[in-house]
Design a protein around this motif. Sequence first.
Motif, PDB file in Angstrom:
ATOM      1  N   LEU A   5      16.268   1.033  26.301  1.00 32.42           N
ATOM      2  CA  LEU A   5      15.342   0.804  27.452  1.00 32.42           C
ATOM      3  C   LEU A   5      14.839   2.265  27.730  1.00 32.42           C
ATOM      4  CD1 LEU A   5      17.740  -1.319  29.836  1.00 32.42           C
ATOM      5  CD2 LEU A   5      15.500  -2.159  28.402  1.00 32.42           C
ATOM      6  N   ARG A   6      13.630   2.503  28.012  1.00 32.81           N
ATOM      7  CA  ARG A   6      12.892   3.925  28.148  1.00 32.81           C
ATOM      8  C   ARG A   6      12.019   3.516  29.391  1.00 32.81           C
ATOM      9  NH1 ARG A   6      10.433   4.296  23.042  1.00 32.81           N
ATOM     10  NH2 ARG A   6       9.248   5.558  24.150  1.00 32.81           N
ATOM     11  N   HIS A   7      12.308   4.588  30.295  1.00 34.18           N
ATOM     12  CA  HIS A   7      11.432   4.352  31.548  1.00 34.18           C
ATOM     13  C   HIS A   7      10.189   4.600  31.122  1.00 34.18           C
ATOM     14  CE1 HIS A   7      10.384   4.780  35.695  1.00 34.18           C
ATOM     15  NE2 HIS A   7       9.723   6.172  35.489  1.00 34.18           N
ATOM     16  N   ASP A   8       9.792   5.484  30.143  1.00 31.27           N
ATOM     17  CA  ASP A   8       8.156   5.773  30.002  1.00 31.27           C
ATOM     18  C   ASP A   8       7.732   4.602  29.083  1.00 31.27           C
ATOM     19  OD1 ASP A   8      10.046   6.351  27.761  1.00 31.27           O
ATOM     20  OD2 ASP A   8       8.703   7.908  26.782  1.00 31.27           O
ATOM     21  N   ALA A   9       8.595   3.806  28.701  1.00 28.61           N
ATOM     22  CA  ALA A   9       8.032   2.654  28.033  1.00 28.61           C
ATOM     23  C   ALA A   9       7.896   1.380  28.605  1.00 28.61           C
ATOM     24  CB  ALA A   9       8.812   2.213  26.580  1.00 28.61           C
ATOM     25  N   THR A  80      13.568  -5.841  32.310  1.00 29.53           N
ATOM     26  CA  THR A  80      13.786  -4.671  31.754  1.00 29.53           C
ATOM     27  C   THR A  80      13.210  -3.419  32.238  1.00 29.53           C
ATOM     28  OG1 THR A  80      12.197  -5.358  30.047  1.00 29.53           O
ATOM     29  CG2 THR A  80      14.409  -5.956  29.678  1.00 29.53           C
ATOM     30  N   GLY A  81      11.909  -3.811  32.944  1.00 28.06           N
ATOM     31  CA  GLY A  81      11.443  -2.711  33.594  1.00 28.06           C
ATOM     32  C   GLY A  81      12.023  -1.892  34.960  1.00 28.06           C
ATOM     33  N   THR A  82      12.812  -3.018  35.536  1.00 26.04           N
ATOM     34  CA  THR A  82      13.484  -2.701  36.828  1.00 26.04           C
ATOM     35  C   THR A  82      14.671  -1.801  36.302  1.00 26.04           C
ATOM     36  OG1 THR A  82      12.522  -4.624  38.174  1.00 26.04           O
ATOM     37  CG2 THR A  82      14.744  -3.704  38.637  1.00 26.04           C
ATOM     38  N   ALA A  83      15.380  -2.477  35.130  1.00 25.04           N
ATOM     39  CA  ALA A  83      16.605  -1.753  34.661  1.00 25.04           C
ATOM     40  C   ALA A  83      16.311  -0.314  34.215  1.00 25.04           C
ATOM     41  CB  ALA A  83      17.355  -2.357  33.614  1.00 25.04           C
ATOM     42  N   ALA A  84      14.998  -0.088  33.646  1.00 29.30           N
ATOM     43  CA  ALA A  84      14.664   1.141  33.197  1.00 29.30           C
ATOM     44  C   ALA A  84      14.271   2.405  34.048  1.00 29.30           C
ATOM     45  CB  ALA A  84      13.605   1.081  32.005  1.00 29.30           C
ATOM     46  N   GLU A  85      13.662   1.665  35.164  1.00 29.69           N
ATOM     47  CA  GLU A  85      13.365   2.488  36.543  1.00 29.69           C
ATOM     48  C   GLU A  85      14.582   2.745  37.256  1.00 29.69           C
ATOM     49  OE1 GLU A  85      10.847  -0.206  38.439  1.00 29.69           O
ATOM     50  OE2 GLU A  85       9.083   0.478  37.169  1.00 29.69           O
ATOM     51  N   VAL A  90      20.131   0.956  28.001  1.00 29.16           N
ATOM     52  CA  VAL A  90      20.436   0.180  27.090  1.00 29.16           C
ATOM     53  C   VAL A  90      20.491  -1.196  27.807  1.00 29.16           C
ATOM     54  CG1 VAL A  90      23.040   0.295  27.132  1.00 29.16           C
ATOM     55  CG2 VAL A  90      21.924  -0.679  25.079  1.00 29.16           C
ATOM     56  N   GLY A  91      19.943  -2.366  27.137  1.00 28.15           N
ATOM     57  CA  GLY A  91      19.889  -3.545  27.716  1.00 28.15           C
ATOM     58  C   GLY A  91      21.266  -4.518  26.815  1.00 28.15           C
ATOM     59  N   LEU A  92      21.735  -5.235  27.300  1.00 26.62           N
ATOM     60  CA  LEU A  92      22.664  -6.228  26.556  1.00 26.62           C
ATOM     61  C   LEU A  92      22.505  -7.642  27.344  1.00 26.62           C
ATOM     62  CD1 LEU A  92      25.928  -3.894  27.304  1.00 26.62           C
ATOM     63  CD2 LEU A  92      24.598  -4.247  25.138  1.00 26.62           C
ATOM     64  N   LEU A 102      12.311 -15.649  22.099  1.00 28.40           N
ATOM     65  CA  LEU A 102      11.671 -14.710  23.213  1.00 28.40           C
ATOM     66  C   LEU A 102      12.207 -13.518  23.278  1.00 28.40           C
ATOM     67  CD1 LEU A 102      10.177 -14.152  26.168  1.00 28.40           C
ATOM     68  CD2 LEU A 102      12.516 -15.470  27.031  1.00 28.40           C
ATOM     69  N   TYR A 103      13.820 -13.290  23.166  1.00 29.84           N
ATOM     70  CA  TYR A 103      14.482 -11.860  23.245  1.00 29.84           C
ATOM     71  C   TYR A 103      13.821 -11.231  22.108  1.00 29.84           C
ATOM     72  CZ  TYR A 103      17.229 -14.628  26.452  1.00 29.84           C
ATOM     73  OH  TYR A 103      17.437 -15.276  27.668  1.00 29.84           O
ATOM     74  N   GLU A 104      13.726 -11.819  20.766  1.00 30.88           N
ATOM     75  CA  GLU A 104      13.292 -10.934  19.694  1.00 30.88           C
ATOM     76  C   GLU A 104      11.833 -10.562  19.772  1.00 30.88           C
ATOM     77  OE1 GLU A 104      14.601 -13.295  16.349  1.00 30.88           O
ATOM     78  OE2 GLU A 104      16.201 -12.297  16.103  1.00 30.88           O
ATOM     79  N   ALA A 105      10.980 -11.139  20.506  1.00 29.53           N
ATOM     80  CA  ALA A 105       9.670 -10.947  20.771  1.00 29.53           C
ATOM     81  C   ALA A 105       9.546 -10.005  21.821  1.00 29.53           C
ATOM     82  CB  ALA A 105       8.762 -12.348  21.086  1.00 29.53           C
ATOM     83  N   THR A 106      10.576  -9.734  22.594  1.00 29.06           N
ATOM     84  CA  THR A 106      10.222  -8.637  23.484  1.00 29.06           C
ATOM     85  C   THR A 106      11.329  -7.248  23.213  1.00 29.06           C
ATOM     86  OG1 THR A 106      11.844  -9.707  24.847  1.00 29.06           O
ATOM     87  CG2 THR A 106       9.845 -10.140  25.466  1.00 29.06           C
ATOM     88  N   GLU A 107      11.639  -7.254  21.829  1.00 32.40           N
ATOM     89  CA  GLU A 107      12.054  -6.291  21.271  1.00 32.40           C
ATOM     90  C   GLU A 107      13.683  -6.168  21.273  1.00 32.40           C
ATOM     91  OE1 GLU A 107       9.947  -2.409  21.949  1.00 32.40           O
ATOM     92  OE2 GLU A 107       8.047  -3.592  21.496  1.00 32.40           O
ATOM     93  N   TRP A 108      14.291  -7.240  21.533  1.00 26.29           N
ATOM     94  CA  TRP A 108      15.845  -7.312  21.600  1.00 26.29           C
ATOM     95  C   TRP A 108      16.234  -7.597  20.074  1.00 26.29           C
ATOM     96  CZ3 TRP A 108      18.877  -6.922  25.924  1.00 26.29           C
ATOM     97  CH2 TRP A 108      18.454  -7.004  27.153  1.00 26.29           C
TER      98      TRP A 108
END
Length: 135
Positions: A5-9, A80-85, A90-92, A102-108
């Motif tokens: 997870l990256r705040h800038d992404a 994930t945006g909320t978590a990064a902010e 790292v997201g688990l 769905l998760y693989e399509a969102t880069e998990w």
Amino acid sequence: MSTALRHDAVRTPPPLPTGYRLRTWTRSGVAHARVHDPDGTTAAHGQVSIDGTAAVVDRVETHSAHRRRGLGRAVMNTLTGTAAERGATVGLLTSTTAGRALYEATEWRVAAPLTNALRGPDPGREARAGHNASA
């Protein structure tokens, strides 16, 4: 599954289909996202708990009548945006077979396979108790 997870992404989710509304709130440190259909019924939902740099996504579901409309992706992007902010890096999450796409399509990515366990009464307990009573 896990993801960086990256705040800038942080990505803005695409617009929801006409009539759907996204609602977010935080209670007891857990951030929630819920999508309502035009009638106000919950169509998709999920939550994320952030502890330091780790975020655990949980209870993500899109109800069957509302699938294939981008609602799950909107929930995931919001969580994930909320978590990064909030500083998570790292997201688990654990995934069902159905949710994995769905998760693989969102880069998990799969970090490790899990084995399911039965939660509840031990089905063999009564049989063992009866066996021990006669001994």
